[in-house]
Design a protein around this motif. Structure first.
Motif, PDB file in Angstrom:
ATOM      1  N   VAL A 128       0.856  -1.201   0.000  1.00  0.00           N
ATOM      2  CA  VAL A 128       0.000   0.000   0.000  1.00  0.00           C
ATOM      3  C   VAL A 128       0.889   1.247   0.000  1.00  0.00           C
ATOM      4  O   VAL A 128       2.036   1.214   0.458  1.00  0.00           O
ATOM      5  CB  VAL A 128      -0.929   0.053   1.241  1.00  0.00           C
TER       6      VAL A 128
ATOM      7  N   HIS B  85       2.329   4.280   1.552  1.00  0.00           N
ATOM      8  CA  HIS B  85       2.511   4.652   2.961  1.00  0.00           C
ATOM      9  C   HIS B  85       3.757   5.506   3.096  1.00  0.00           C
ATOM     10  O   HIS B  85       4.565   5.615   2.156  1.00  0.00           O
ATOM     11  CB  HIS B  85       2.583   3.403   3.851  1.00  0.00           C
TER      12      HIS B  85
ATOM     13  N   LYS C 118       5.172   2.862  -2.420  1.00  0.00           N
ATOM     14  CA  LYS C 118       4.375   1.631  -2.506  1.00  0.00           C
ATOM     15  C   LYS C 118       5.202   0.550  -3.191  1.00  0.00           C
ATOM     16  O   LYS C 118       5.415   0.594  -4.401  1.00  0.00           O
ATOM     17  CB  LYS C 118       3.079   1.837  -3.283  1.00  0.00           C
TER      18      LYS C 118
ATOM     19  N   HIS D 177      -1.013   5.865   5.828  1.00  0.00           N
ATOM     20  CA  HIS D 177      -1.142   4.879   4.754  1.00  0.00           C
ATOM     21  C   HIS D 177      -2.558   4.876   4.229  1.00  0.00           C
ATOM     22  O   HIS D 177      -3.491   5.320   4.912  1.00  0.00           O
ATOM     23  CB  HIS D 177      -0.774   3.486   5.276  1.00  0.00           C
ATOM     24  N   GLU D 178      -2.725   4.353   3.043  1.00  0.00           N
ATOM     25  CA  GLU D 178      -4.083   4.176   2.534  1.00  0.00           C
ATOM     26  C   GLU D 178      -4.706   2.952   3.219  1.00  0.00           C
ATOM     27  O   GLU D 178      -4.064   2.298   4.036  1.00  0.00           O
ATOM     28  CB  GLU D 178      -4.075   4.031   1.007  1.00  0.00           C
TER      29      GLU D 178
ATOM     30  N   VAL E 285      -5.703  -0.508   4.369  1.00  0.00           N
ATOM     31  CA  VAL E 285      -4.845  -1.692   4.301  1.00  0.00           C
ATOM     32  C   VAL E 285      -5.678  -2.919   3.934  1.00  0.00           C
ATOM     33  O   VAL E 285      -6.575  -3.306   4.681  1.00  0.00           O
ATOM     34  CB  VAL E 285      -4.125  -1.933   5.643  1.00  0.00           C
TER      35      VAL E 285
END
Lengths: 129, 129
Positions: free
Chosen positions: A42, A44, A90, A114-115, A117
């Motif tokens: 992801v 982050h 990423k 982070h986006e 998870v």
């Protein structure tokens, strides 16, 4: 943690989980971790630390977003790269890879921001081998 | 230092000097160094830092003196070992090896205390690649 040499191939043979780093030794307050990876991690960022990657098997791609925009680096087996602190990144490995990382003990696999998870990514500061 | 991936094989091809580490990237205030080695280094100790070794080629032997006496560990290619701070140690590689090290920037190749340094050992905190 006993203080004997660790064979990387053996360490990698002891687990199958993807994106789930194992701590193989410690250097002062840093961990040396290995992970098996495949597919996408992801986006982050680690706000307070650089993160070092060494590719042991396969090939790793790292997408990066910094002041110059978005770019990506490709790391074939036997190459290294340091993601600077504060840089969104990423990692991905379409065909699978095994990697070794250096980072301060306690550093989370998904950083400080982070986006969302997905279930295939383990949120961890690293597991014991 | 530019921030591009570094291929370890390429880095090792750029120099021939033995026991003369090159800094290939930095991680916070730590260096990642590579070195070509053959024969014997010297007994030395890093009083304030652990020292991490990963063997890239060949085989490395590290003699160690600690509270339990003297022992040595053998690191085949693809294995890692951390020498704890304060532990006298002497790396050697009768048949030659290439190694990667991780230690704080500024750490001297012969530590804080060492026996007489022969001419084949470079006293350095690491050279630029």
């Amino acid at each position: 943690m006993s203080n004997e040499p660790v064979a990387l191939d053996h360490a990698l043979s002891t687990f199958d989980a993807l994106w789930s780093p194992r701590v193989i030794t410690q250097v002062n307050d840093y961990d040396v971790r290995v992970a098996k990876v495949e597919g996408e991690h992801v986006w982050h960022v680690h706000e307070h630390t650089d993160e070092f990657f060494l590719v042991l098997r396969g090939e790793l791609d790292i997408a990066l977003r910094d002041a110059d925009g978005e770019r990506h680096v490709t790391l074939p087996r036997g190459s290294v790269f340091t993601v600077p602190r504060g840089t969104e990144h990423k990692p991905s490995a379409p065909d699978g890879a095994a990697i070794l990382m250096f980072e301060p003990t306690g550093t989370l696999s998904v950083g400080d921001r982070h986006e969302d998870v997905p279930s295939h990514v383990d949120v961890t500061p690293g597991h014991a081998l």
